[in-house]
Design an enzyme around this catalytic site. Sequence first.
Site, mmCIF file in Angstrom:
data_model
loop_
_atom_site.group_PDB
_atom_site.id
_atom_site.type_symbol
_atom_site.label_atom_id
_atom_site.label_comp_id
_atom_site.label_asym_id
_atom_site.label_seq_id
_atom_site.Cartn_x
_atom_site.Cartn_y
_atom_site.Cartn_z
ATOM 1 N N GLY A 245 -8.241 8.300 10.530
ATOM 2 C CA GLY A 245 -8.498 8.395 11.962
ATOM 3 C C GLY A 245 -9.623 9.321 12.361
ATOM 4 O O GLY A 245 -9.889 9.490 13.549
ATOM 5 N N ASN B 10 -9.534 0.696 9.751
ATOM 6 C CA ASN B 10 -8.610 0.458 10.869
ATOM 7 C C ASN B 10 -9.134 1.107 12.144
ATOM 8 O O ASN B 10 -9.636 0.426 13.031
ATOM 9 C CB ASN B 10 -7.220 0.976 10.521
ATOM 10 C CG ASN B 10 -6.147 0.578 11.554
ATOM 11 O OD1 ASN B 10 -4.961 0.666 11.312
ATOM 12 N ND2 ASN B 10 -6.527 0.136 12.742
ATOM 13 N N THR B 11 -9.083 2.442 12.213
ATOM 14 C CA THR B 11 -9.445 3.158 13.449
ATOM 15 C C THR B 11 -10.813 2.771 13.984
ATOM 16 O O THR B 11 -10.987 2.536 15.186
ATOM 17 C CB THR B 11 -9.420 4.674 13.186
ATOM 18 O OG1 THR B 11 -8.100 5.039 12.802
ATOM 19 C CG2 THR B 11 -9.822 5.467 14.429
ATOM 20 N N ALA C 29 -9.662 4.785 4.621
ATOM 21 C CA ALA C 29 -9.482 5.890 5.566
ATOM 22 C C ALA C 29 -10.753 6.658 5.830
ATOM 23 O O ALA C 29 -11.498 7.041 4.915
ATOM 24 C CB ALA C 29 -8.379 6.880 5.138
ATOM 25 N N GLY C 30 -11.006 6.862 7.103
ATOM 26 C CA GLY C 30 -12.080 7.735 7.521
ATOM 27 C C GLY C 30 -13.433 7.080 7.690
ATOM 28 O O GLY C 30 -14.347 7.700 8.246
ATOM 29 N N LYS D 168 0.881 -1.163 0.000
ATOM 30 C CA LYS D 168 0.000 0.000 0.000
ATOM 31 C C LYS D 168 0.917 1.211 0.000
ATOM 32 O O LYS D 168 1.672 1.418 0.947
ATOM 33 C CB LYS D 168 -0.890 0.013 1.244
ATOM 34 C CG LYS D 168 -1.581 1.364 1.466
ATOM 35 C CD LYS D 168 -2.473 1.349 2.698
ATOM 36 C CE LYS D 168 -2.792 2.758 3.148
ATOM 37 N NZ LYS D 168 -3.747 2.773 4.264
#
Lengths: 66, 262
Positions: free
Chosen positions: B158, B206-207, B184-185, B97
């Site tokens: 995040g 992830n987050t 992301a996000g 990535k």
Amino acid sequence: MQIKINGNAESVPDNATVQNVMATRKLPETGTVVVLNDEIIRAEVWQEIILSGGDQLEFVRIIGGG
Amino acid sequence: MADKLIIGGREIESRLFMGTGKFADYRLIPECIKAAKAQVVTVALRRVDFATPEENMLKYLPEDVILMPNTSGARTASEAIRIARIAREAGCGNWVKIEVISDQKYLLPDNFETLKAVEALAKEGFVVLPYMSPDLMAARRMADAGAAAIMPLGSPIGTNRGLKTRELVQILVSEIDLPIIVDAGLGRPSEAAEAMEIGAAAVLVNTAIATAENPVLMAEAFGKAVEAGRQAFLAGPGAQRRFAEASSPLTGFLRDEGKTTP
């Protein structure tokens, strides 16, 4: 002689091997990747590779990431 | 015809890719991977911290995951290329990535440097998945340069703000002939479902999982949401309308026309 370890200038004995340097650090039991001047040094040869002045040694590991 | 996701010549079973950062305890990671039914898992590379050496995170990852090391920390293409090469040499496989960021406030990716890294690493035989700001021209160039998929952000890393880039991602889905993976996000399963409904091939989370109160339960929820969203996309949602349209015919009511019963 002067080499760089993880970006920091440090003094190590002349003719020190990669293994010698690793023995002086607290490293995790497994999972450390050794990079010497942009080349990965496999565990089998840590004892054989003798460092030279100006070498850039990096100890890298894999961590969590997104 | 089966609905398959193929990246780098491999058939990917799960459209939920999972990050491994920010977990309070490494032991949660394999449980979350299992609950989410994730198959592709991202990891990062860092220098060992001699003051506080940590245990080896890799031993917590199931054998059959596909590792996708990211190039986080790279501010330029050449830093990203170096990290990718080290990751591959270190046994992380040949997926990467590409993450090239020099903006510390929003962690927005640098599309220009990312493109350069795509060009170089695709030539070296990596399976390249660039994390990028959803710009059609940049995506086209990355596709032409050999990217295996395109990973536009939903909102900044995040932030859990969801699919703020929805319309730009829709454009990528419709114009780029590669899997579009929203990365992301995405903060809630509904947001992951939304990304899948508009045609994303997969999402990377992830987050939202790692920092949930119950990460394992949240991982499971995300897994279900991604499946539901994909099914909805394949099922072909009905049109949105401006005015109401009744569900049942406007005839045969149980009343006489013209007279309202008091």
